[in-house]
Every structure is written in C-alpha cells, then in structure tokens.
Design a protein around this motif. Structure first.
Motif, PDB file in Angstrom:
ATOM      1  N   VAL A   1      36.205 107.299  23.242  1.00  0.00           N
ATOM      2  CA  VAL A   1      36.446 107.970  24.144  1.00  0.00           C
ATOM      3  C   VAL A   1      37.620 109.575  24.579  1.00  0.00           C
ATOM      4  CG1 VAL A   1      37.557 108.449  27.491  1.00  0.00           C
ATOM      5  CG2 VAL A   1      36.284 106.071  26.187  1.00  0.00           C
ATOM      6  N   ASP A   2      39.072 108.652  23.838  1.00  0.00           N
ATOM      7  CA  ASP A   2      39.857 110.148  23.633  1.00  0.00           C
ATOM      8  C   ASP A   2      39.000 111.096  22.817  1.00  0.00           C
ATOM      9  OD1 ASP A   2      42.238 110.833  23.982  1.00  0.00           O
ATOM     10  OD2 ASP A   2      42.517 110.741  21.968  1.00  0.00           O
ATOM     11  N   THR A   3      37.815 111.060  21.805  1.00  0.00           N
ATOM     12  CA  THR A   3      37.558 111.693  21.298  1.00  0.00           C
ATOM     13  C   THR A   3      36.576 112.774  21.861  1.00  0.00           C
ATOM     14  OG1 THR A   3      36.074 110.553  20.490  1.00  0.00           O
ATOM     15  CG2 THR A   3      37.833 110.166  18.775  1.00  0.00           C
ATOM     16  N   LEU A   4      36.055 112.623  23.788  1.00  0.00           N
ATOM     17  CA  LEU A   4      34.787 113.261  23.977  1.00  0.00           C
ATOM     18  C   LEU A   4      35.850 114.493  24.486  1.00  0.00           C
ATOM     19  CD1 LEU A   4      31.612 112.638  25.271  1.00  0.00           C
ATOM     20  CD2 LEU A   4      33.879 111.232  27.874  1.00  0.00           C
ATOM     21  N   ASP A   5      34.880 115.192  24.519  1.00  0.00           N
ATOM     22  CA  ASP A   5      34.925 116.766  24.925  1.00  0.00           C
ATOM     23  C   ASP A   5      35.742 116.756  26.398  1.00  0.00           C
ATOM     24  OD1 ASP A   5      35.729 119.415  26.011  1.00  0.00           O
ATOM     25  OD2 ASP A   5      33.421 119.978  24.802  1.00  0.00           O
ATOM     26  N   LYS A   6      36.007 116.862  26.804  1.00  0.00           N
ATOM     27  CA  LYS A   6      37.077 116.467  28.588  1.00  0.00           C
ATOM     28  C   LYS A   6      35.435 117.914  29.502  1.00  0.00           C
ATOM     29  CE  LYS A   6      40.470 116.064  31.238  1.00  0.00           C
ATOM     30  NZ  LYS A   6      42.454 116.534  31.404  1.00  0.00           N
ATOM     31  N   ASN A   7      35.008 118.650  28.107  1.00  0.00           N
ATOM     32  CA  ASN A   7      34.527 119.548  29.063  1.00  0.00           C
ATOM     33  C   ASN A   7      32.587 118.756  29.353  1.00  0.00           C
ATOM     34  OD1 ASN A   7      35.952 121.928  29.184  1.00  0.00           O
ATOM     35  ND2 ASN A   7      34.516 122.731  27.663  1.00  0.00           N
ATOM     36  N   GLN A   8      32.692 117.917  28.273  1.00  0.00           N
ATOM     37  CA  GLN A   8      31.194 117.134  28.620  1.00  0.00           C
ATOM     38  C   GLN A   8      31.610 116.874  30.421  1.00  0.00           C
ATOM     39  OE1 GLN A   8      29.157 115.274  25.715  1.00  0.00           O
ATOM     40  NE2 GLN A   8      28.901 117.491  25.307  1.00  0.00           N
ATOM     41  N   LEU A   9      32.321 116.125  30.760  1.00  0.00           N
ATOM     42  CA  LEU A   9      33.288 114.828  32.030  1.00  0.00           C
ATOM     43  C   LEU A   9      32.884 116.707  33.253  1.00  0.00           C
ATOM     44  CD1 LEU A   9      36.076 113.110  31.329  1.00  0.00           C
ATOM     45  CD2 LEU A   9      33.823 112.303  30.932  1.00  0.00           C
ATOM     46  N   GLU A  10      33.081 116.869  32.936  1.00  0.00           N
ATOM     47  CA  GLU A  10      32.946 118.681  33.813  1.00  0.00           C
ATOM     48  C   GLU A  10      31.170 119.093  33.807  1.00  0.00           C
ATOM     49  OE1 GLU A  10      36.209 121.622  33.498  1.00  0.00           O
ATOM     50  OE2 GLU A  10      37.809 119.780  34.506  1.00  0.00           O
ATOM     51  N   ALA A  11      31.075 119.297  33.148  1.00  0.00           N
ATOM     52  CA  ALA A  11      29.675 119.422  33.273  1.00  0.00           C
ATOM     53  C   ALA A  11      28.958 118.546  33.730  1.00  0.00           C
ATOM     54  CB  ALA A  11      29.484 119.673  31.378  1.00  0.00           C
ATOM     55  N   SER A  12      29.021 117.501  33.646  1.00  0.00           N
ATOM     56  CA  SER A  12      28.190 116.346  34.445  1.00  0.00           C
ATOM     57  C   SER A  12      28.540 116.347  35.933  1.00  0.00           C
ATOM     58  CB  SER A  12      28.509 115.454  33.727  1.00  0.00           C
ATOM     59  OG  SER A  12      27.872 113.929  34.139  1.00  0.00           O
ATOM     60  N   ARG A  13      29.124 116.560  35.873  1.00  0.00           N
ATOM     61  CA  ARG A  13      30.083 116.208  37.374  1.00  0.00           C
ATOM     62  C   ARG A  13      29.456 118.053  37.750  1.00  0.00           C
ATOM     63  NH1 ARG A  13      36.373 117.011  38.456  1.00  0.00           N
ATOM     64  NH2 ARG A  13      36.176 117.176  40.141  1.00  0.00           N
ATOM     65  N   ASP A  14      29.791 118.709  37.255  1.00  0.00           N
ATOM     66  CA  ASP A  14      28.952 120.585  37.475  1.00  0.00           C
ATOM     67  C   ASP A  14      27.382 120.192  38.269  1.00  0.00           C
ATOM     68  OD1 ASP A  14      29.995 122.618  38.819  1.00  0.00           O
ATOM     69  OD2 ASP A  14      28.577 124.057  37.120  1.00  0.00           O
ATOM     70  N   LEU A  15      26.762 119.316  37.133  1.00  0.00           N
ATOM     71  CA  LEU A  15      25.938 119.281  37.289  1.00  0.00           C
ATOM     72  C   LEU A  15      24.851 118.314  38.669  1.00  0.00           C
ATOM     73  CD1 LEU A  15      24.469 119.327  33.230  1.00  0.00           C
ATOM     74  CD2 LEU A  15      24.360 121.181  34.947  1.00  0.00           C
ATOM     75  N   GLY A  16      26.507 118.329  39.043  1.00  0.00           N
ATOM     76  CA  GLY A  16      25.750 117.188  40.709  1.00  0.00           C
ATOM     77  C   GLY A  16      26.005 115.286  39.573  1.00  0.00           C
ATOM     78  N   ALA A  17      26.448 115.533  38.916  1.00  0.00           N
ATOM     79  CA  ALA A  17      26.191 113.592  38.456  1.00  0.00           C
ATOM     80  C   ALA A  17      27.499 112.839  39.538  1.00  0.00           C
ATOM     81  CB  ALA A  17      26.445 113.520  37.242  1.00  0.00           C
ATOM     82  N   SER A  18      27.187 112.049  39.587  1.00  0.00           N
ATOM     83  CA  SER A  18      27.618 110.994  40.143  1.00  0.00           C
ATOM     84  C   SER A  18      29.145 110.431  39.440  1.00  0.00           C
ATOM     85  CB  SER A  18      27.600 109.831  41.094  1.00  0.00           C
ATOM     86  OG  SER A  18      26.296 109.275  39.911  1.00  0.00           O
ATOM     87  N   THR A  19      30.051 109.503  39.290  1.00  0.00           N
ATOM     88  CA  THR A  19      31.116 108.966  38.135  1.00  0.00           C
ATOM     89  C   THR A  19      30.195 107.797  37.767  1.00  0.00           C
ATOM     90  OG1 THR A  19      32.804 109.284  40.132  1.00  0.00           O
ATOM     91  CG2 THR A  19      33.487 108.025  38.226  1.00  0.00           C
ATOM     92  N   PHE A  20      29.617 107.254  38.487  1.00  0.00           N
ATOM     93  CA  PHE A  20      28.879 106.228  37.738  1.00  0.00           C
ATOM     94  C   PHE A  20      28.010 107.116  36.571  1.00  0.00           C
ATOM     95  CE2 PHE A  20      24.961 103.546  37.300  1.00  0.00           C
ATOM     96  CZ  PHE A  20      25.273 102.904  36.757  1.00  0.00           C
ATOM     97  N   ARG A  21      27.160 107.887  36.890  1.00  0.00           N
ATOM     98  CA  ARG A  21      26.057 108.853  35.762  1.00  0.00           C
ATOM     99  C   ARG A  21      26.119 109.267  35.050  1.00  0.00           C
ATOM    100  NH1 ARG A  21      20.462 109.302  36.343  1.00  0.00           N
ATOM    101  NH2 ARG A  21      20.859 109.499  39.126  1.00  0.00           N
ATOM    102  N   THR A  22      27.953 109.941  35.190  1.00  0.00           N
ATOM    103  CA  THR A  22      28.517 110.116  34.794  1.00  0.00           C
ATOM    104  C   THR A  22      28.820 109.267  33.353  1.00  0.00           C
ATOM    105  OG1 THR A  22      29.484 112.225  35.604  1.00  0.00           O
ATOM    106  CG2 THR A  22      30.496 111.539  33.825  1.00  0.00           C
ATOM    107  N   HIS A  23      29.594 108.274  33.614  1.00  0.00           N
ATOM    108  CA  HIS A  23      29.832 107.286  33.071  1.00  0.00           C
ATOM    109  C   HIS A  23      29.002 106.763  32.013  1.00  0.00           C
ATOM    110  CE1 HIS A  23      34.361 106.759  33.362  1.00  0.00           C
ATOM    111  NE2 HIS A  23      33.800 107.175  34.800  1.00  0.00           N
ATOM    112  N   TRP A  24      27.602 106.548  32.459  1.00  0.00           N
ATOM    113  CA  TRP A  24      26.444 105.860  32.232  1.00  0.00           C
ATOM    114  C   TRP A  24      25.765 106.303  30.984  1.00  0.00           C
ATOM    115  CZ3 TRP A  24      24.567 101.402  31.332  1.00  0.00           C
ATOM    116  CH2 TRP A  24      23.809 100.731  30.875  1.00  0.00           C
TER     117      TRP A  24
END
Lengths: 360, 344
Positions: free
Chosen positions: B232-255
């Motif tokens: 998880v540490d190697t995951l780019d933080k922008n990916q999380l933000e991109a997912s959020r920005d596109l409207g994904a819920s926390t669950f969907r971002t994780h899934w």
C-alpha cells in the motif's frame, strides 16, 4: 457539458504558521481557459486544491456557479482534476479508467463502456480501449486522463501542470489539442503551470502568482504588454531591467537617470521625481542603433550572440547589468565587436516602482 | 554466477554459494526428505513380539537351571535346546530393534475419523484466523501507509514492533491472563456486576475457539500487516485523490484501486498467517489448556512424543505441508500473482 464560473471570495489558506495563499479574490468566467501561472511554491496548486475540494480554505469561500462549495468534498463538486502525473489506474484498462467516474455514479456497465469508447474516440484513441495505460505513449496517456476527467461531465476542469512530463514537440501539440477540447466542450478550464509559454499560448486570461499573492489577473495580451509589477514583467517573457532614480516625471512619461544615462519610459505607477525606479523594456522592442535614432540610446559592450534561426539574441554588458537585443536575423550581426549603440523607444518601456524580479 | 564472481571475486562467491547450498540442502531439503521417507513406511512389527521375547527368556532361565541337574546325553540334548532358544531370542531381538520396513501410503490413508475431523477443523480455523487477521490488519496497514503523518506512521510501526521483542509464549500468556476465568476481562465484568466469582458465573472465554483466534491473530498480526503495508505504501497518493475526485466512495476506492494494488501483499500476508496458524502448537496448547479440543498441530506432537509413532506423525505433518502448498497455489491463483510478486 457547460462551463460554470468560479469565484474565490477573500480566500486565505494557512497551513499552521505558513500562509500558502494570502487573501485573494478571483473570478474565473464560465467557459474560459484560465491559467494560474507562477514559480513552484507560489500557492497555485493550493488554489487548485481549494477549488477541487481536497482542502477547505481557512477563510473565505469558493463558489462554483451560484453554489458555495464549503463543506463539499471533491466527489460532490462539479469539478474534475487532471493530475500532474495523470494518476491513471494502472491495473484497469483504458476504457475502465475513463468509465471509472461513471462506475462511481452507479451507471451500468454497458452504458459506461459505450460512453468510455465514445470519449476515447473523441480524444483520438480508437483501438486502444482494452489496453492498459502502461501500453500507451506519454501523449496517449494524457488523452486518457482528459477523457477520464471529461467522462463525469464536469463544469470546471482543473489541470495541474499535466504537460510538464512531455517532450517539447508533444507539449506543443497537446497545447493545441487542449485548447481545441476546451473550445468544443465549453467547460471552464483552470490550468496550473509554471511555464509562461504554455500559459500564454493557451489561455484567455492569466493570474500570475508569487509567494501566495496574485500579482496580476489579466488577458494574455495585457499580461505580456502591460505587466503591473516587476515580478510579472520579468516572469512572463523576457525583460531588460535598468534601475535608477526618476529625474523628471509627468503623467505619461518618466525619465529615469541610470548608469547608461537618462532613459524615458511610460510612467505606469505615477512616480514623481526623486523616487527610485525600475525601467523595463522587452528585448524584441530594442534595436541596434543603425541610422534612425530611437528615443533612448546608449553605448553597451557586446558580449555574444545566440542564433535562434529566424531570430538572434544579442547579449550586451552595461554598468546596469545585462542587456539583450532580440532582432530578426538579417545576417548582419556577425561582425559585431566591442562597443555598440543600442536603444529603444519611450513608448516601449515601462517605468515601475522597484520590486522583486524573477531571477531565473 | 559470472556476475557474482566479477563483483565479489572467487573466494566470496564460493562462500555465498556454499552457504546457500548448505541452507537449501541441510536445512530444507534433507529434513523434508527425511520426513517424507518416514511418513511413507510402516513398521511391520509383531504385536506379541515383546511378550514372545519375555517368554523365551523365562524358558531359557528354567532350562539353564535344569542344565545343572542333568547328566550325560540328557545334558547335551538340553544344551542344544538352550542354544537354539538363544538363537531364536537373538532373532526376535533383532526383529524388535530393526523391524522390517514396508513402504506404503497407509499412514496417510488410515487417519481415524476423529483425527480427520480435527485435521479439517484446524484448516477451517486457520482459514478463519487468516480472514479475521486480514479484516483487522488491512485498515491498520492502510492507515499507517496512507493516512498517518510520517512521524505518526513511524510511531505506529514502532508500537507494532515492540511487542514482538517479547517472546511469543509470553505474549500468549498475556492473553491467557486477560481471558482467564478470573482474568482481566472477567474482573472488569465482575466490577460491572455482570458476573460473579463466588458462584463461578464468569464467562469461560478460554473454552471457546474464539480465544485461540484472538491469540493467533495477535501473535501473527505483523506477518499480515507488513506485507500489506509495504504494497500500500507504494501506491501513489494521487490515485486515491483521483478516485475521490471522480466521485468514488471510500469503499469503491479501496475495492477498485487500493486492493488491486495491494494484492501481492495481501496474498503474502494471508499465506504467512495461514501457515503460521495452521502449524501453531503453543498458542492452542496454552490458550485452551486441553479444554476445547486438540488442534492438528497438537495431534502431531502427540504422535511424535506421546505415541512414539514417528511414521504417522511424519505423515500428519507432511499432510499439513501439502495443505500449505495447496493454499499458496490457491492464493496465487485467486490473487493472480506470480511467485516473483510474492518474493518481493
């Protein structure tokens, strides 16, 4: 898709003791290509993150259209963000990347797949739908990112230096492409960049920032032709700077006493005699004096010339610092040596109150 | 190889190769091969052998006693009998010390139904422990890797590691003290007036399999957290933000974003936790104190050290090894990760 206007009202952003953005009000018109230009650390990305909803301003409000955005997270704002590193999802195919925003909105697989294919076609990526981002070139990835952002039909598209990773040719091509997409979709684009060339070629209007302060908001032409501060004058495009004291001044013009003698320029800040001043003149507005004598002229020591092809940059040394003359290449600069006379017209020079200049 | 020689010279390379070979051969291949070989043969020993030898010895004693009172021909005849009995005894004794070995799969196939139930139960329990550990550890790993500030993440990691400086047994005993009849939890419940020590109405946590689960999860938490944290540490933080920005819920971002990225780590964590818990001896032994039935690891221990039946013990342990190998293969298939991802 229809763009909305974005308004920042008395927005301040502090991180602990550090103020990233000083009190700022800004209005970005609907359907406009607006750039925020500034060196790294000037607060431009902070502005972008406040609009996108990743951070809330410490003070003031962000409006998109009629709606105050306070308390709304990035998922609930009518914005889409294109990241500097694009942040495509590497384990999804390109169409899944594009369809991700629709997936998050609960749209069924078939519809979102069709929509994603349409959008990929719009950005010229037919045939690449089932590949993963890793199988694409830099420019193609860029387009997937654009398609992914457009898929959620944002009213405002935020771009965080997305072209900085591309090579020069591709960058120039993508500039035209972005401009074209903006025109076609009518979405408000807010483009963050430190590259003044990029900002000038694409934007309708530009905000130039320095150290958390918006120094000037204006149309591209005005930013270039009528910079309001020494920083804007030197950060956007090249400018020769000559310092001195105002010897005499009227409403329109001021004469600055410099080490190169008295030089006349537009008295933009309304300075009066005795004040210190900076005189700015663009290299392309200066000439090697040859026959016609301009309003201002002085002797300078020739150092070297850089050939740019159609143009040449002639570098001179003066007691006030370097002085550059940018001239069309007419094949007559080869024999320059030693001292030469250079000059410019008073209407092409701007006299300002001294301030911080960009030293890069 | 040539690369190694070029970088380190012949001497050091020889040391490396020897050490690796020693490790592989002496510490991995040989013991496993020994185990496998043992598990595959059965001792074909006469059940009455011991008795027969005892009886022969007592006959022999009688005969030798008679020998003194006999004379002449009788004596020679008896002497012959004694000699032949001695030969028989020697033969029987040889049979006892070095019984004939017969190879076969009986050790694997003739597991009693009770033992088989325990075998399956242990695997199911270990799977449950793995799933529970995953549910507990994933949020922790994600929090440390992505949500905490760097200083806080370092502190959290330190907090996780420090208990592991203590011996595993002590950590298990700590849980014993917490969950015991008059342990911490029951004392707290008694203080609340929910249970009473006088009439022994305490909650018998230790008699539930759950207490073993808790201790196992606690014992092997790090083996789950670290692999997940590392990926998880190697995951780019922008990916999380991109997912959020596109409207994904926390669950969907994780899934859709975090878990696919963390797959190799999750696979490794699950494999480690499963193998350690299915093979753990001390935790079920200490936690249940024999009160809620054996785990398979305890059964193996009994085969070796209580029934002295090494062959069956070897067969049981080898079955466990096979289950673990199967689990690894299934995990690799389910998570679509290669052996190289796991090695990372």
């Amino acid at each position: 898709m229809r763009g909305k206007d974005v308004r920042l009202e008395d927005v301040v952003m502090r991180f602990g003791d550090f103020t990233a953005v000083q009190k700022t009000s800004l209005k970005i018109n609907a359907g406009e290509f607006f750039s925020v230009l500034g060196p790294s650390g000037c607060g431009k990305t902070t502005i972008l993150r406040m609009v996108s909803g990743f951070i809330e301003p410490t003070e003031g409000s962000v409006f998109i259209g009629e709606d105050n955005m306070r308390g709304l997270g990035p998922a609930r704002r009518p914005t889409a963000l294109i990241f500097q590193n694009l942040a495509l999802f590497p384990l999804m195919s390109n169409w899944e990347n594009v369809a991700f925003g629709l997936e998050a909105r609960g749209i069924d697989r078939k519809t979102r797949r069709n929509r994603a294919f349409e959008l990929l076609a719009l950005v010229g990526l037919q045939g690449h739908e089932e590949k993963t981002p890793a199988e694409l070139s830099g420019g193609q990835k860029q387009r997937v990112a654009i398609a992914r952002a457009l898929a959620v039909e944002p009213a405002v598209l935020l771009l965080d230096e997305p072209l900085s990773a591309l090579d020069l040719k591709l960058r120039q091509y993508m500039r035209a492409e972005l401009k074209e997409i903006q025109r076609k979709t009518g979405v408000t684009f807010i483009f963050i960049t430190h590259d003044q060339g990029e900002a000038l070629t694409m934007s309708d209007r530009i905000a130039v920032m320095k150290a958390g302060v918006v120094e000037q908001v204006d149309t591209v032409d005005n930013i270039y032709a009528n910079p309001k501060t020494p920083f804007v004058a030197t950060f956007v495009g090249e400018n020769n700077v000559l310092q001195g004291k105002v010897a005499q001044a009227d409403k329109e013009y001021a004469v600055v006493e410099t080490s190169q003698g008295p030089l006349r320029g537009l008295n933009q800040d309304g300075l009066s005699a005795g004040e210190t001043a900076m005189l700015f003149v663009r290299p392309e507005r200066t000439v090697l004096v040859n026959g016609v004598i301009p309003d201002n002229s002085f002797e300078a020591h020739f150092e070297r010339r850089d050939l740019e092809g159609a143009y040449v940059n002639l570098f001179f040394k003066t007691d006030a610092g370097p002085f550059i003359v940018h001239e069309a290449n007419r094949g007559r600069h080869g024999d320059l040596a030693g001292a030469a006379k250079v000059g410019f017209n008073a209407g092409d020079a701007i006299v300002m109150r001294p301030g911080e200049v960009d030293n890069e | 190889m040539n690369e190694l020689i070029r970088s380190y010279g012949k001497g050091l390379t020889a040391v490396f190769v020897t050490l690796t070979a020693f490790w592989l051969l002496i510490l991995i291949i040989l013991p496993q091969a020994f185990m496998l070989e043992h598990s595959l043969w059965i001792i074909d020993r006469d059940d009455q052998l011991g008795m027969k030898i005892d009886r022969a010895y007592s006959d022999l004693g009688l005969m030798e006693y008679d020998l003194n009172s006999k004379e002449g021909d009788e004596k020679t005849a008896l002497q012959e009998e004694v000699d032949s009995l001695k030969a028989t005894i020697a033969e029987l004794e040889a049979q006892e010390t070095d019984p004939p070995t017969v190879y076969g799969l009986q050790n694997y196939t003739k597991m009693s139904s009770l033992h088989f139930t325990i075998f399956v139960k242990s695997i199911v329990y270990a799977l449950m422990v793995t799933v529970l550990a995953l549910i507990v550890c994933y949020p922790i790993a994600f929090t440390i890797a992505k949500l905490a500030t760097p200083q806080r993440a370092a502190l959290l990691l330190l907090g996780l590691i420090i208990p592991y400086a203590i011996n595993e047994l002590l950590r298990v005993y700590a849980w014993l003290m917490i969950l015991d009849y008059q342990g911490v939890v029951n004392s707290f419940l008694a203080w609340l007036g929910l249970v009473s020590f006088e009439n022994k109405s305490w909650v018998p946590f230790l008699e539930y399999s759950g207490s073993v689960f808790v201790a196992l999860i606690y014992a092997y938490v790090l083996f789950m957290i670290f692999p997940i944290y590392n990926t998880v540490d190697t995951l780019d933080k922008n990916q999380l933000e991109a997912s959020r920005d596109l409207g994904a819920s926390t669950f969907r971002t994780h899934w859709r974003v975090v878990i696919p990225h963390a797959k190799p780590g999750i696979a490794v964590g699950c494999i480690m936790t499963f193998m350690l818990s299915v093979g753990s001896y001390s935790v079920p032994q200490i936690m249940t104190r024999g009160k809620s039935g054996d785990w398979f690891s305890q059964l193996i221990y009994r085969q070796f050290f209580e029934s002295q039946n090494w062959n069956v013990g070897a067969a049981y342990s080898f079955s466990l090894v096979l289950v673990c190998l199967g689990f690894i293969l299934i995990m690799m298939k389910v998570f679509k990760v290669g052996i190289r991802d796991i090695a990372k």
